[in-house]
Design a protein around this motif. Structure first.
Motif, PDB file in Angstrom:
ATOM      1  N   GLY A 162       0.843  -1.196   0.000  1.00 49.47           N
ATOM      2  CA  GLY A 162       0.000   0.000   0.000  1.00 49.47           C
ATOM      3  C   GLY A 162       0.874   1.241   0.000  1.00 49.47           C
ATOM      4  N   ARG A 163       0.325   2.329  -0.467  1.00 52.43           N
ATOM      5  CA  ARG A 163       1.091   3.582  -0.452  1.00 52.43           C
ATOM      6  C   ARG A 163       1.021   4.162   0.952  1.00 52.43           C
ATOM      7  N   ARG A 164       2.150   4.292   1.575  1.00 53.20           N
ATOM      8  CA  ARG A 164       2.208   4.768   2.958  1.00 53.20           C
ATOM      9  C   ARG A 164       3.256   5.871   3.056  1.00 53.20           C
ATOM     10  N   PRO A 165       2.962   6.883   3.839  1.00 55.51           N
ATOM     11  CA  PRO A 165       3.974   7.929   4.051  1.00 55.51           C
ATOM     12  C   PRO A 165       5.123   7.374   4.888  1.00 55.51           C
ATOM     13  N   GLY A 166       6.280   7.912   4.680  1.00 54.70           N
ATOM     14  CA  GLY A 166       7.422   7.535   5.490  1.00 54.70           C
ATOM     15  C   GLY A 166       8.120   6.262   5.065  1.00 54.70           C
ATOM     16  N   VAL A 167       7.704   5.650   3.973  1.00 53.93           N
ATOM     17  CA  VAL A 167       8.387   4.449   3.486  1.00 53.93           C
ATOM     18  C   VAL A 167       9.218   4.876   2.286  1.00 53.93           C
ATOM     19  N   GLY A 168      10.496   5.016   2.501  1.00 53.88           N
ATOM     20  CA  GLY A 168      11.384   5.424   1.419  1.00 53.88           C
ATOM     21  C   GLY A 168      11.716   4.268   0.506  1.00 53.88           C
ATOM     22  N   PRO A 169      12.399   4.555  -0.570  1.00 53.98           N
ATOM     23  CA  PRO A 169      12.770   3.485  -1.498  1.00 53.98           C
ATOM     24  C   PRO A 169      13.833   2.584  -0.894  1.00 53.98           C
ATOM     25  N   PRO A 170      13.967   1.377  -1.455  1.00 54.04           N
ATOM     26  CA  PRO A 170      15.038   0.498  -0.983  1.00 54.04           C
ATOM     27  C   PRO A 170      16.396   1.102  -1.345  1.00 54.04           C
ATOM     28  N   PRO A 171      17.446   0.698  -0.660  1.00 48.06           N
ATOM     29  CA  PRO A 171      18.782   1.189  -1.025  1.00 48.06           C
ATOM     30  C   PRO A 171      19.072   0.900  -2.496  1.00 48.06           C
TER      31      PRO A 171
END
Length: 178
Positions: A162-171
């Motif tokens: 799901g689209r969630r705030p605070g979840v950045g992309p993987p390295p």
């Protein structure tokens, strides 16, 4: 990613072009609709080749027809490599395929805008381009899945569904797969 997308896209687009052409020939046998010479006329205008009245040379017609199918397959393969796969991605690609045709046909003066076409002719064109887009998508998706697994966007989505705030992309090193 882009090197893989190039060769896989050429294969996927060619496969889509072949299946679309077989479908067109079947539909023409049933409806009696004549062959289209628009691809040849577009290629003649784009390349500066001499134009011919009436029926166009088959090699020129097929060069544009299959060349365009293969070239656009590369874009669908880039989509698949990035993780944009499945029926929704193929539906989006259908619009790209139709738009590409219309840009080339209208910019060269060979075609007219679709709203001016007879409805039946428009429906037939959309149907055949949809077949092309979905076949190209199935092949591009399968090749991408086999060669790289999940795409970078799919890896990002898998971090937390799901689209969630605070979840950045993987390295960066984990974004691209094999």
């Amino acid at each position: 990613m882009f090197k893989r997308a190039l060769w896989q896209g050429l294969i996927a687009g060619t496969a889509g072009g072949v299946v679309m052409t077989l479908g067109e020939k079947l539909e023409q046998a049933v409806t009696g609709r004549p062959d289209s010479h628009v691809p040849a006329r577009v290629l003649q205008r784009l390349s500066g080749l001499p134009e011919h009245p009436g029926k166009q040379p088959l090699p020129v017609n097929w060069a544009m027809h299959f060349g365009q199918a293969a070239a656009l397959g590369v874009l669908r393969s880039v989509m698949a490599q990035a993780g944009l796969r499945g029926p929704l991605a193929s539906a989006k690609f259908t619009v790209v395929r139709l738009t590409n045709d219309q840009i080339l046909e209208n910019a060269t003066g060979v075609g007219a805008p679709p709203p001016t076409w007879p409805r039946r002719e428009l429906a037939v064109d959309v149907l055949h381009k949809t077949v092309y887009a979905f076949v190209t998508g199935v092949v591009a998706d399968a090749l991408a899945r086999r060669s790289s697994g999940l795409g970078p966007g799919q890896r990002h989505a898998a971090l937390r569904p799901g689209r969630r705030p605070g979840v950045g992309p993987p390295p960066r090193g984990e974004a691209y797969g094999r």
